[in-house]
Structures are given as C-alpha cells and as structure tokens.
Design a protein around this motif. Structure first.
Motif, PDB file in Angstrom:
ATOM      1  N   ASN A 201       0.975  -1.689  -0.013  1.00 39.19           N
ATOM      2  CA  ASN A 201       0.063  -0.262  -0.314  1.00 39.19           C
ATOM      3  C   ASN A 201       0.789   1.517   0.138  1.00 39.19           C
ATOM      4  O   ASN A 201       0.234   2.296  -0.696  1.00 39.19           O
ATOM      5  CB  ASN A 201      -1.391   0.038   1.462  1.00 39.19           C
ATOM      6  N   VAL A 202       2.138   0.983   0.419  1.00 38.87           N
ATOM      7  CA  VAL A 202       3.085   2.283   0.351  1.00 38.87           C
ATOM      8  C   VAL A 202       3.923   2.327  -1.230  1.00 38.87           C
ATOM      9  O   VAL A 202       3.952   2.966  -1.689  1.00 38.87           O
ATOM     10  CB  VAL A 202       4.228   2.477   1.178  1.00 38.87           C
ATOM     11  N   LEU A 203       3.910   1.175  -1.150  1.00 39.92           N
ATOM     12  CA  LEU A 203       4.835   1.381  -2.494  1.00 39.92           C
ATOM     13  C   LEU A 203       4.143   1.042  -3.419  1.00 39.92           C
ATOM     14  O   LEU A 203       4.677   2.334  -4.301  1.00 39.92           O
ATOM     15  CB  LEU A 203       5.683  -0.511  -2.674  1.00 39.92           C
ATOM     16  N   GLU A 204       2.761   0.845  -3.721  1.00 44.49           N
ATOM     17  CA  GLU A 204       2.453   0.717  -4.981  1.00 44.49           C
ATOM     18  C   GLU A 204       1.052   2.653  -5.005  1.00 44.49           C
ATOM     19  O   GLU A 204       1.108   2.624  -6.267  1.00 44.49           O
ATOM     20  CB  GLU A 204       0.870   0.091  -4.808  1.00 44.49           C
ATOM     21  N   HIS A 205       0.963   3.459  -3.787  1.00 48.65           N
ATOM     22  CA  HIS A 205       0.363   4.095  -3.465  1.00 48.65           C
ATOM     23  C   HIS A 205       1.100   5.894  -3.386  1.00 48.65           C
ATOM     24  O   HIS A 205       0.672   7.152  -4.077  1.00 48.65           O
ATOM     25  CB  HIS A 205      -1.040   3.910  -3.306  1.00 48.65           C
ATOM     26  N   GLU A 206       1.918   5.536  -2.072  1.00 45.01           N
ATOM     27  CA  GLU A 206       2.399   6.999  -2.148  1.00 45.01           C
ATOM     28  C   GLU A 206       3.593   7.327  -2.778  1.00 45.01           C
ATOM     29  O   GLU A 206       4.489   7.263  -3.814  1.00 45.01           O
ATOM     30  CB  GLU A 206       3.224   6.441  -0.549  1.00 45.01           C
TER      31      GLU A 206
END
Length: 281
Positions: A201-206
């Motif tokens: 969720n961090v790697l793909e969106h932030e």
C-alpha cells in the motif's frame, strides 16, 4: 443491507492481507465516512441498515487493491488536526508527530521565531507548528506543485498562516535572504534496497519522490539541508530531522563535521533512531 453483514464481508475479503484488527479499523472509519455512523452507534444497534452501499463496497475493492484508507477517505488526522491527503503527498506518520512534539517543546518563541519546514508535503509539520506555537512565522517549501496545493488547502482548513515556496532544496535559487531560528525536515530517506521490506500500500500508492534515495547516497537531502542551514540558520538556531532508523550514527557524524553542537539522537515509540537535532553555534 445490515452494516454487520458488510463488516463480515470486509473480514472475508481483507483479513488475509491486513489482519482482523486493522480491517475493523478500516470498516469503522469507512462507515463514519460513508454513512456518518459511529462505532458506538453500531454497537448499540447491531441490526443497523443502510440503503446505498455502492460507496463502501467500492472502498472495499480499493482496499483489496492496497490503496491506503486515508487516500480513499481523502483525509487523515495528525497531531490532533485534520489534513486532506491524496497520492501527491505522503500520509503523515505517528513518528513525525514525535518530531513535531520535540520541536514544540524545545522552541522558545519569545521573541518571535522564524521556522522553515523543508519538504513539507501535506504541510503536516509546518501547520502543526503554526497551530501550536504562538509568536512564530512559519515557512514551508516543496519541489512538488501538487503537494504545495494540498498543503495550502490544509493551512486554510486549519486556520493558520504559512508562507509556501516551490523550491528544490538540491538547487536553491531563492529564499537565500531569509534567516531562521528553526529548520525542520522529514526528507526522503528510504534506500532503494529497503523496498522489499515495505508494504504494497506504500510502494504502489505513496509518492516515491518523497520516499526514496539511492543506496549510494542516502544522505543526499540531509547534506543539502545541512549546507543550507549553515548559512540560513541564525546563531544558536536549531536544525531538526526525521531520519532513517539505520543511519543515526551517520547523521551524528554529518552534523559534527558541519560544526553543529548539542547533537541529540532520539528514538521513536518503537525504539528506533528516528529524530536528530543540532544547534548552530
């Protein structure tokens, strides 16, 4: 449809990815967002029914796709304040609240104090300081136009005056005339080699622009900000950083080599080296 049935569906779809407690947290945040129904209301009426479920079921699918719940809702809480967020800014973290708390406790704002937040993102640091310190003038900069737009909205939302600049700290071509009592920054500090340990969720969106540095030069931004601080901090001014937990010793060396004194390396609530402060003497 009963909210309890939707909650069961959330657990059925998401527990394997997130775990029971986090899924419950998502669910209660979303029923408040979608239906203005609190956790307590649902506990008091287990048969509570809603008609239009499209929004919350869409949110469920986005969570399955690893989109952070804060981006789905469009806001989050930081240091007791509400901040709008989207994928152009990092989601503010609890450890950054600890950095803000440290600055507030150590700032004597009599006489007036000038504060600069470098790499402001959502504006969470600058705005929280402006909200909680009297007699201060707060400035903030970022390289991202989209991030600055979000930060400006958040300043207005929280009723504070912050002066924003679009500046690349690696190539500063303005604000050199300003002098500050405090400079604070949470710059990109995650090394590329640490990506495998990060959640999807961090790697793909932030925004990667606000997260990552090359393995060969992990102190890139810290060096640039320290050089800037040597010129633009007033005498006895304070420099604060949030840091990579693995680079505490390197940061102490960097500040020592640049003649900063009273260096303090602090751990966060998880006992990880997370904050460092030095004084310009």
């Amino acid at each position: 449809m009963k909210l309890k049935d939707i909650q069961y569906r959330f657990h059925e779809v998401l527990d394997a990815d997130y775990g029971i407690e986090e899924v419950d947290s998502f669910f209660f945040m979303l029923i408040d967002f979608c239906f203005n129904v609190s956790r307590i209301q649902l506990a008091m009426d287990l048969d509570y029914q809603v008609k239009d479920t499209e929004k919350i079921l869409e949110a469920l699918q986005l969570l399955k796709e690893q989109k952070p719940v804060q981006y789905i809702i469009g806001e989050t809480e930081f240091y007791g304040l509400t901040f709008k967020v989207n994928e152009s800014v990092l989601i503010p973290r609890p450890e950054t609240e600890e950095l803000v708390e440290c600055v507030i406790k150590q700032t004597d704002n009599n006489p007036a104090v000038n504060i600069l937040d470098i790499g402001t993102g959502s504006g969470c640091i600058a705005i929280s300081l402006a909200k909680n310190l009297e007699n201060v003038k707060v400035y903030a900069l970022d390289i991202s136009e989209d991030a600055l737009e979000m930060a400006k909205q958040n300043a207005k939302l929280n009723g504070v005056d912050v002066t924003f600049f679009k500046v690349d700290i690696l190539n500063v071509d303005c604000i050199q005339h300003l002098k500050f009592d405090v400079i604070v920054s949470n710059p990109p500090y995650v090394r590329e080699k640490e990506k495998p340990q990060m959640k999807p969720n961090v790697l793909e969106h932030e925004p990667h622009l606000a997260l990552f540095v090359e393995d060969e030069n992990p102190l890139l931004f810290y060096k640039a900000i320290t050089d800037f601080a040597k010129v633009n901090l007033k005498e006895k001014g304070k420099l604060y950083f949030e840091i990579n937990e693995f680079l505490g010793r390197s940061m102490i060396t960097l500040l020592n080599d640049n003649n900063f004194k009273n260096i303090e390396l602090k751990q966060d609530i998880f006992k990880k080296d997370r904050m460092i402060k030095g004084d310009k003497i």
